[in-house]
Structures are given as C-alpha cells and as structure tokens.
Design a protein around this motif. Structure first.
Motif, PDB file in Angstrom:
ATOM      1  N   LEU A   1      -2.157   5.399   3.252  1.00 50.77           N
ATOM      2  CA  LEU A   1      -2.481   5.451   1.796  1.00 50.77           C
ATOM      3  C   LEU A   1      -1.660   6.605   1.280  1.00 50.77           C
ATOM      4  O   LEU A   1      -1.836   7.778   1.742  1.00 50.77           O
ATOM      5  CB  LEU A   1      -3.933   5.570   1.359  1.00 50.77           C
ATOM      6  N   THR A   2      -0.737   6.450   0.437  1.00 55.58           N
ATOM      7  CA  THR A   2      -0.041   7.436  -0.066  1.00 55.58           C
ATOM      8  C   THR A   2      -0.022   7.778  -1.691  1.00 55.58           C
ATOM      9  O   THR A   2       0.129   6.828  -2.453  1.00 55.58           O
ATOM     10  CB  THR A   2       1.483   7.426   0.391  1.00 55.58           C
ATOM     11  N   PHE A   3      -0.328   9.055  -2.077  1.00 52.56           N
ATOM     12  CA  PHE A   3      -0.344   9.411  -3.544  1.00 52.56           C
ATOM     13  C   PHE A   3       0.760   9.943  -4.063  1.00 52.56           C
ATOM     14  O   PHE A   3       1.668  10.365  -3.078  1.00 52.56           O
ATOM     15  CB  PHE A   3      -1.564  10.059  -3.746  1.00 52.56           C
ATOM     16  N   THR A   4       0.896   9.902  -5.179  1.00 49.64           N
ATOM     17  CA  THR A   4       2.104  10.762  -5.934  1.00 49.64           C
ATOM     18  C   THR A   4       1.743  11.704  -6.940  1.00 49.64           C
ATOM     19  O   THR A   4       0.783  11.655  -7.539  1.00 49.64           O
ATOM     20  CB  THR A   4       3.208   9.751  -6.789  1.00 49.64           C
TER      21      THR A   4
ATOM     22  N   VAL B   1      -4.006   9.493   5.203  1.00 52.42           N
ATOM     23  CA  VAL B   1      -3.880   9.549   3.732  1.00 52.42           C
ATOM     24  C   VAL B   1      -2.777  10.968   3.579  1.00 52.42           C
ATOM     25  O   VAL B   1      -3.119  12.027   4.100  1.00 52.42           O
ATOM     26  CB  VAL B   1      -4.991   9.892   3.282  1.00 52.42           C
ATOM     27  N   ASN B   2      -1.991  10.585   2.833  1.00 54.14           N
ATOM     28  CA  ASN B   2      -0.936  11.706   2.609  1.00 54.14           C
ATOM     29  C   ASN B   2      -0.371  11.706   0.914  1.00 54.14           C
ATOM     30  O   ASN B   2      -0.644  10.763   0.310  1.00 54.14           O
ATOM     31  CB  ASN B   2       0.554  11.523   3.322  1.00 54.14           C
ATOM     32  N   CYS B   3       0.457  12.518   0.791  1.00 55.54           N
ATOM     33  CA  CYS B   3       0.703  12.700  -0.945  1.00 55.54           C
ATOM     34  C   CYS B   3       2.387  13.311  -0.889  1.00 55.54           C
ATOM     35  O   CYS B   3       2.369  14.095  -0.210  1.00 55.54           O
ATOM     36  CB  CYS B   3      -0.131  13.958  -1.552  1.00 55.54           C
ATOM     37  N   ILE B   4       2.800  12.713  -1.724  1.00 54.20           N
ATOM     38  CA  ILE B   4       4.432  13.158  -1.856  1.00 54.20           C
ATOM     39  C   ILE B   4       4.292  13.948  -3.171  1.00 54.20           C
ATOM     40  O   ILE B   4       3.721  13.332  -4.218  1.00 54.20           O
ATOM     41  CB  ILE B   4       5.343  12.023  -2.103  1.00 54.20           C
ATOM     42  N   SER B   5       4.868  15.170  -3.458  1.00 53.83           N
ATOM     43  CA  SER B   5       4.881  16.016  -4.750  1.00 53.83           C
ATOM     44  C   SER B   5       6.245  16.096  -5.053  1.00 53.83           C
ATOM     45  O   SER B   5       7.062  16.810  -4.677  1.00 53.83           O
ATOM     46  CB  SER B   5       4.323  17.287  -4.215  1.00 53.83           C
TER      47      SER B   5
ATOM     48  N   LEU C   1      -7.840  15.713  -3.051  1.00 51.46           N
ATOM     49  CA  LEU C   1      -8.213  14.606  -2.642  1.00 51.46           C
ATOM     50  C   LEU C   1      -7.648  14.021  -1.438  1.00 51.46           C
ATOM     51  O   LEU C   1      -8.249  13.530  -0.588  1.00 51.46           O
ATOM     52  CB  LEU C   1      -8.133  13.512  -3.879  1.00 51.46           C
ATOM     53  N   THR C   2      -6.477  14.206  -1.284  1.00 51.43           N
ATOM     54  CA  THR C   2      -5.324  13.646  -0.214  1.00 51.43           C
ATOM     55  C   THR C   2      -6.005  14.158   1.027  1.00 51.43           C
ATOM     56  O   THR C   2      -6.350  13.617   2.117  1.00 51.43           O
ATOM     57  CB  THR C   2      -4.041  14.347  -0.367  1.00 51.43           C
TER      58      THR C   2
END
Length: 236
Positions: A125-128, A166-170, A153-154
């Motif tokens: 699951l990846t957030f931005t 679970v990761n996030c791209i900024s 949250l990530t």
C-alpha cells in the motif's frame, strides 16, 4: 522482480500523479484498475490509457462504499493512493471548514482506504504526501501538517499490516492538471522560477513519481519508508 500480471489499484488514477503511476504500471505489464470519484474522469482516463485498464467510481470519503468495493473483489497485489482535494492558505486566512475538509480528504481518505483495503501477502500500500512535511512554507502550514500525518500513518501501518508493506512517496512540485487554472504565462513563470531554484534544474513530472512508486511496489525489502522525490527541494 516484476509487476507483470500483478493486479494494481490506483486510487486517484484519473489524473496527475495517479495517472502517471497507472500508465507506468501498464507499461510494466500489470493489470491496472483506476478509481476516482468522477465517472466522467474515469471514462476519459481509460481512453487516454488506450482502453487497457479497468475503471471504477470510488470515493475515499465513503467508508461503507470502500468496504463494499473490497469485499466484492479478490485481494490486490498493490494499492496506490494519490486521491485528495485540499485548499492551501495561511492559517488565519483559511476557514476552519476548508482546513477540516482538506484533512478529511487527504488524510482521512487515505486512512479509510487503508482500513478497508484487501491486499495479498507481501503486497503493498503506497500513499502520496508531499515534501512540505519536512520543508515547511509560510502560508501552507495545513498542507505540511496533513503530509506529516500521512507519513506518520505510513510508519505505524507498516507494523500493523505486515507482511503487507506500507510506504509513502513525498513529491515536490510536479506539473499536473491542478495548475491548469493558472494563466499560461503565470504557470510557465512559476515552473521556470521553481526549476531555477532546484538543484535538479527542473520541476517534476508524473512519470518521475511513478518510477519510485513502482520501485516501492517491486522491492520486498521496503516498508515504513517515505521516499522524497523533490528535485533537491529539501536542500534549498
């Protein structure tokens, strides 16, 4: 590693960064579904992608609809989320209603999606978020706070959801449709000025973010991580 034949859901995939991720995943041989609140935007995006994707109308603000959507389908290999609608202004100028609506859309929308999503063992699951979480800017405190919340949250979900990653791209400044409301000369000047300030000498494109999005999906050793893709914007 390969994403060939992986089932990938891109929430917010009808435009901007999400569209870029969907396009790149298709090129890697994935089975892509894009989701958006607007049926018309989904239809248009599917045409632009050559009719090779599935499209669904889905609102991250509707918890019941999210739960029903995932309950009716088998688990996904990867879910990417870039869906958000936010307003940015100085704290004393932005109404409380607009500030709360921005948090509701970007942070709580991602939270509801994470809560409902059905992702297979070892999937992702990846957030931005956005680099204002680390590089605050006067007049955009609300955006920095939302992004920082998503990055926090990530990290928590990476522990709760393991072995789902679970990761996030900024990202930094990325040329997307959201800037089309600016006059042509104003838009060009903004991008040119930003490029002059950045060590990379350019502003981002959706495909630059997509490269990292697919890398996070592809790498089984990446979880709980926020990857900054901002052309060196954190340095200046």
């Amino acid at each position: 590693m390969s994403l060939k034949d992986n089932r990938i859901l891109v929430v917010g995939g009808s435009s901007g960064i999400g569209f870029g991720v969907a396009q790149a995943a298709l090129a890697r041989g994935a089975q892509v579904t894009i989701a958006s609140r607007s049926a018309q935007k989904i239809e248009d995006a599917c045409k632009r992608l050559g009719g090779k994707v599935a499209g669904v109308t889905l609102d991250t603000g509707d918890a019941a609809a999210l739960e029903a959507f995932f309950a009716e389908r088998e688990a996904w290999e990867h879910v990417y989320c870039s869906a958000a609608s936010t307003k940015v202004a100085a704290v004393k100028e932005l109404s409380l209603e607009d500030a709360q609506a921005s948090f509701e859309s970007k942070f709580w929308g991602a939270y509801r999606l994470a809560r409902a999503a059905k992702i297979g063992h070892g999937g992702s699951l990846t957030f931005t978020s956005g680099f204002l979480s680390k590089r605050p800017k006067a007049g955009a405190a609300i955006q920095g706070a939302i992004n920082a919340g998503l990055e926090g949250l990530t990290r928590g979900l990476a522990l709760e959801f393991a072995p789902v990653r679970v990761n996030c791209i900024s990202p930094g400044l990325v040329k997307t449709e959201m800037y089309e409301t600016l006059e042509g000369d104003s838009r060009r000047a903004m991008f040119d000025n930003a490029a002059d300030r950045l060590p990379a000498g350019r502003v981002g494109l959706p495909e630059h973010i997509a490269i990292q999005a697919l890398a996070l999906m592809d790498n089984p050793y990446m979880t709980g991580t926020t990857v900054f893709v901002e052309g060196g914007g954190l340095l200046v």
